[in-house]
Every structure is written in C-alpha cells, then in structure tokens.
Design an enzyme around this catalytic site. Structure first.
Site, PDB file in Angstrom:
ATOM      1  N   LYS A 137       0.834  -1.210   0.000  1.00 16.83           N
ATOM      2  CA  LYS A 137       0.000   0.000   0.000  1.00 16.83           C
ATOM      3  C   LYS A 137       0.870   1.262   0.000  1.00 16.83           C
ATOM      4  O   LYS A 137       0.636   2.205  -0.762  1.00 16.83           O
ATOM      5  CB  LYS A 137      -0.904  -0.019   1.247  1.00 16.83           C
ATOM      6  N   CYS A 190      -3.491  10.858   1.363  1.00 15.57           N
ATOM      7  CA  CYS A 190      -2.810   9.580   1.133  1.00 15.57           C
ATOM      8  C   CYS A 190      -1.419   9.785   0.577  1.00 15.57           C
ATOM      9  O   CYS A 190      -0.428   9.441   1.208  1.00 15.57           O
ATOM     10  CB  CYS A 190      -3.635   8.753   0.164  1.00 15.57           C
TER      11      CYS A 190
HETATM   12  N1  SAJ Z   1      -1.406  15.048  -8.926  1.00 15.26           N
HETATM   13  C1  SAJ Z   1      -0.531  15.818  -9.677  1.00 15.26           C
HETATM   14  N2  SAJ Z   1      -0.158  15.352 -10.910  1.00 15.26           N
HETATM   15  C2  SAJ Z   1      -0.611  14.165 -11.416  1.00 15.26           C
HETATM   16  C3  SAJ Z   1      -1.496  13.372 -10.629  1.00 15.26           C
HETATM   17  C4  SAJ Z   1      -1.880  13.832  -9.391  1.00 15.26           C
HETATM   18  O1  SAJ Z   1      -0.091  16.895  -9.259  1.00 15.26           O
HETATM   19  O2  SAJ Z   1      -0.237  13.835 -12.542  1.00 15.26           O
HETATM   20  C5  SAJ Z   1      -1.835  15.515  -7.593  1.00 15.26           C
HETATM   21  C6  SAJ Z   1      -3.355  15.734  -7.483  1.00 15.26           C
HETATM   22  O3  SAJ Z   1      -3.723  17.004  -7.981  1.00 15.26           O
HETATM   23  C7  SAJ Z   1      -3.565  15.599  -5.989  1.00 15.26           C
HETATM   24  C8  SAJ Z   1      -2.536  14.535  -5.598  1.00 15.26           C
HETATM   25  O4  SAJ Z   1      -1.581  14.496  -6.647  1.00 15.26           O
HETATM   26  O5  SAJ Z   1      -3.255  16.813  -5.316  1.00 15.26           O
HETATM   27  C9  SAJ Z   1      -3.108  13.151  -5.357  1.00 15.26           C
HETATM   28  O6  SAJ Z   1      -4.097  12.833  -6.311  1.00 15.26           O
HETATM   29  P1  SAJ Z   1      -4.282  11.390  -6.971  1.00 15.26           P
HETATM   30  O7  SAJ Z   1      -5.420  11.454  -7.901  1.00 15.26           O
HETATM   31  O8  SAJ Z   1      -2.989  10.937  -7.526  1.00 15.26           O
HETATM   32  O9  SAJ Z   1      -4.563  10.405  -5.738  1.00 15.26           O
HETATM   33  P2  SAJ Z   1      -5.603  10.375  -4.483  1.00 15.26           P
HETATM   34  O10 SAJ Z   1      -4.897  10.950  -3.304  1.00 15.26           O
HETATM   35  O11 SAJ Z   1      -6.930  10.918  -4.821  1.00 15.26           O
HETATM   36  O12 SAJ Z   1      -5.765   8.775  -4.303  1.00 15.26           O
HETATM   37  C10 SAJ Z   1      -4.600   7.963  -4.158  1.00 15.26           C
HETATM   38  C11 SAJ Z   1      -4.692   6.756  -5.138  1.00 15.26           C
HETATM   39  N3  SAJ Z   1      -3.411   6.102  -5.219  1.00 15.26           N
HETATM   40  C12 SAJ Z   1      -2.801   5.850  -6.393  1.00 15.26           C
HETATM   41  O13 SAJ Z   1      -3.238   6.202  -7.458  1.00 15.26           O
HETATM   42  C13 SAJ Z   1      -1.510   5.074  -6.325  1.00 15.26           C
HETATM   43  C14 SAJ Z   1      -5.778   5.798  -4.671  1.00 15.26           C
HETATM   44  O14 SAJ Z   1      -5.803   4.638  -5.487  1.00 15.26           O
HETATM   45  C15 SAJ Z   1      -5.540   5.387  -3.209  1.00 15.26           C
HETATM   46  O15 SAJ Z   1      -6.526   4.489  -2.741  1.00 15.26           O
HETATM   47  C16 SAJ Z   1      -5.592   6.638  -2.378  1.00 15.26           C
HETATM   48  O16 SAJ Z   1      -4.517   7.501  -2.807  1.00 15.26           O
HETATM   49  C17 SAJ Z   1      -5.450   6.236  -0.914  1.00 15.26           C
HETATM   50  O17 SAJ Z   1      -6.478   6.225  -0.200  1.00 15.26           O
HETATM   51  O18 SAJ Z   1      -4.348   5.862  -0.487  1.00 15.26           O
END
Ligand code: SAJ
Length: 414
Positions: A211, A265
């Site tokens: 995880k 997360c």
């Molecule tokens: N972000 C960027 N650039 C990107 C992708 C995301 O700056 O290319 C930023 C987003 O704007 C945001 C942050 O990263 O601020 C996180 O967003 P996210 O969509 O990557 O992830 P979360 O936090 O919504 O959900 C993540 C997911 N993990 C992965 O994709 C590996 C989800 O599957 C998990 O279940 C969740 O964390 C968790 O609960 O741990």
C-alpha cells in the site's frame, strides 16, 4: 461463513465497505466514535460526499443489514478502517488503531478474524495483534499459537480512488496479508463476498509495504513532473510541450506538474517508509520535499506577476480552484488552499472561484467566492490552481488576461 461483521470507523473507506457487505446480505454493525455520524447513518443518510453511496446506505439501513453504533458488539469478523495520520517529525500516529483494538478486545471470541485496512507502517498488524493479546490473555493469537490461534489477524489495505470508491471497491484487486495462512484464507473468503477483482495473498508486512509503495510510486512520479516544471522555467522551456513530446516515446509516461500534492494519502504514506528506513529511502524522501516545496514556488510566481503589474500593494488575485484535485469538492490537505491562505495572510484581496463549494472555508472567510468569469474579470493577476473541467470554457478569456500564472497547464491542454 460470515453472517455478522463489525466495521470500526465509518469514514471514506469504512462506510462504503460496510455498505457493500450489507448490500450482499451480511449483517453489519458499523462503529464510529462520532455520535453525529452514527445518527446520520441510522437515519439512512451519509455524512461524506461520494457518488452512488447515499442510495446504497439508504437501502442497507432500511432493510436492516446495516446499523451504526458507538460501540462494537460480538461478531465473526472485525474490520478496522480508522485514520493513520502522522505526528511530529512525520512519524506515523497509530493511536486510532490502538483505540480500535481497545474497543473490540472486550467482545472478541474464539474463531474471530480481525482485519486492519488502515494505511499503516510495516509492522502495524503485528502491533495490533500484540495490543489485542495484551487485552485478552484468555484468547490465543498468531504470535504464540500460529495457525491454531483463537483469533486470526490480517492486513488488507484499501486502494480506491476518492470519487470512484464504490466502483473501485468492487472491481479492484485486493492484497491480503495474514499473520498466518489461516488468517489470509479467512480474509480472502470474507472479501470475496463483494470483491470481483482478485484477492491476492501475501504476508502482512508485504501487504503493508504494498500500500505504501503504490502511493510512493505516484508521489515520486509526480515529483519528477514537478521538478521538470522548475527546471523548464529556469531554462525557458514550456514544460507542457516538453512532457507531451517526451510522452510520445513508447516507454515514457510523465505525469502532470501541479501546485503540489494534496489529499490524505499520497502526501502522507511515503513518510511511513521514510520513518521505517530513513537511510535507504532517499529518493522517496526527496520526492516528498520536492512536492511539498511546489506551493512556495507557485507563490513566488504569483509575487513576480504582481510585481509586474506595477501595483505591488493593491493588486488583487483571482484564485481558480481550491480543491486538492480536479472535479471534486474536497479541500483537505489541498495545496491550492495552502496557496490561497498564504496570499490572504499577505493581505491580498482575493477573488476565489471554486465551482464545487458554496461557501469559502473559515480561514478564507473574509475573501469573496465568485464565479470564475467574475474572478478573471476583476483580478489584476490570475492563478490557476486546479484543472477543473468547469474552467475549460474560460480558456479564451484567460488568454486575453494580462497576468496569468497557470500552475496546472490548463491553457496548454485545450
Ligand atoms: N497530482 C498531480 N499530478 C498528477 C497526478 C496527481 O499533481 O499527474 C496531484 C493531485 O492534484 C492531488 C494529488 O496528486 O493533489 C493526489 O491525487 P491522486 O489522484 O494521484 O490520488 P488520491 O490521493 O486521490 O488517491 C490515491 C490513489 N493512489 C494511487 O493512485 C496510487 C488511490 O488509489 C488510493 O486508494 C488513495 O490515494 C489512498 O487512499 O491511499
């Protein structure tokens, strides 16, 4: 095998998980320490925003399969989905897990399964079993009785994306790490009640690390994109064009730079690895620092844009987006919020546009929440912090504005 389970923690993960079990005919007692949460659920409503969930909760409560309570009751399996934030020095805070162990220990019985779902540092499941064993010396646990233990304990992390929780809970594969083989088998049988993905079995430590690894992988990759945006700015290269070109390579897939990494997360979990192996986790640690620095860098860009207007004191700033990522209403741990608050503290007049909320949070209460069009119209400088779909229609208007800081590449996308 499982007619009655107890879910400890009815938040973003616990409530949908409890509800899916209930929707498959399992009797579920959902436990939360917050009376308002318990009352809301028992009246068939929900306290969080998540598509599809309200209808499912309503049905499960109405047909009697889901009931919320302030205290656990005897059941065949206990699932724990409580927060694991970090405390001083980015050290994991397991106090909610310890409290959950204290709450279920009195009602545990021979033959029970306990599953930890909370994102946890490596070793947390063993620690949970130790807490339970200390509270119930009359029962045996895996550390001493192994496969024959009265109570079996496993780790099974959630990995669902906020906004798509119900769909992903059903379709994603689950990693299941029992402290014994028997615990893994019992947990697999339990999750197969509603999971259509595969239940893949490993040991507890690997499942815990899995995880943390998933979210660290994403953090490191976002840090790479964010670092590129700083380098390109310095070298006078358009980072969005650069990434689009590099991604034409069949084995390159660079993520998107932004104002920083938000949510509860990805900005938290890598610290659990750093805390466990500080000497080795150098790249993971640096990625965290790179992503945490990004809001400051955006603030510097805004300061430069303000300076260029020639009205250092009086220039107002339009803030487009407060959420932690596009097309959601969640402002928690949002870098956009961090940037808006810092600008507000500097005494700037802000025009805030966040189409997914109806009221600005208290820390920005004296600033105006307006439509995106009005914000652009009124402000001397515009900073785009979230690539909400709703902002897409404003590209032409934004291109005509004299001073735009585009932290998310909105103007480069359409
Ligand atoms: N972000 C960027 N650039 C990107 C992708 C995301 O700056 O290319 C930023 C987003 O704007 C945001 C942050 O990263 O601020 C996180 O967003 P996210 O969509 O990557 O992830 P979360 O936090 O919504 O959900 C993540 C997911 N993990 C992965 O994709 C590996 C989800 O599957 C998990 O279940 C969740 O964390 C968790 O609960 O741990």
């Amino acid at each position: 095998m499982f007619d009655h389970i107890c879910m400890i923690g009815l938040g973003y993960i616990g409530l949908p998980t409890a509800t899916l079990f209930a929707s498959r005919g399992v009797r579920v007692t959902g436990v939360d320490v917050v009376p308002h949460v318990v009352e809301t659920i028992n009246s068939g409503r929900i306290h969080i925003v998540e598509p599809e969930l309200d209808g499912l909760v309503h049905a499960a409560v109405n047909d009697g399969h889901l009931r919320a309570s302030l205290t656990p009751e005897p059941a065949q399996a206990f699932l724990i989905a409580v927060p694991t934030p970090f405390k001083e020095g980015h050290r994991p805070d397991l106090s909610y897990i310890e409290a959950a162990a204290g709450a279920i220990a009195p009602v545990l019985a021979q033959g029970n399964l306990v599953v930890l779902e909370s994102t946890s540092p490596v070793g947390a499941t063993e620690q949970l079993a130790r807490w339970l064993a200390a509270a119930r010396p009359d029962l045996s646990f895996p550390a001493t009785a192994g496969e024959q233990a009265d109570v079996q304990v496993a780790y099974c992390p959630e990995r669902v994306l906020p906004g798509q929780v119900v769909r992903e809970l059903v379709s994603n594969d689950r990693v299941i790490g029992g402290l014994t083989k028997r615990a893994s088998d019992m947990a697999s049988a339990l999750y197969q009640v509603f999971v259509q993905g595969q239940c893949v079995v490993t040991n507890a430590r690997t499942a815990e690390m899995c995880k943390l690894t998933e979210n660290s992988f994403r953090d490191v990759n976002i840090a790479f994109a964010n670092e590129l945006s700083l380098i390109c700015d310095r070298l006078d290269i358009d980072v969005w064009e650069l990434i689009a070109l590099a991604n034409r390579h069949p084995r390159v897939n660079i993520l998107t730079p932004g104002p920083g990494v938000g949510g509860h997360c990805i900005a938290v979990d890598p610290w659990f690895i750093v805390d466990s192996a500080p000497e080795q986790a150098r790249l993971i640690h640096t990625a965290r620092l790179v992503n945490d620095h990004k809001p400051e860098w955006v603030l510097e860009r805004v300061a430069r844009a303000v300076e260029a207007t020639g009205q250092r004191e009086s220039a107002s700033v339009a803030v487009l987006g407060l959420a932690f990522k596009p097309d959601i209403d969640d402002l928690r741990e949002s870098p956009a919020m961090q940037i808006a608050q810092a600008l507000s503290r500097q005494g700037r007049t802000l025009w805030i546009a966040e189409p997914h909320i109806e009221q600005v949070p208290p820390s920005l209460a004296h600033q105006a929440l307006v439509s995106p069009a009005e914000a652009i119209e009124r402000a001397d400088v515009v900073v785009i912090l979230v690539a909400h779909q709703a902002f897409g229609a404003l590209r032409e208007r934004l291109r005509r504005h004299a001073a735009v800081v585009d932290a998310v590449g909105l103007l480069r996308r359409g």
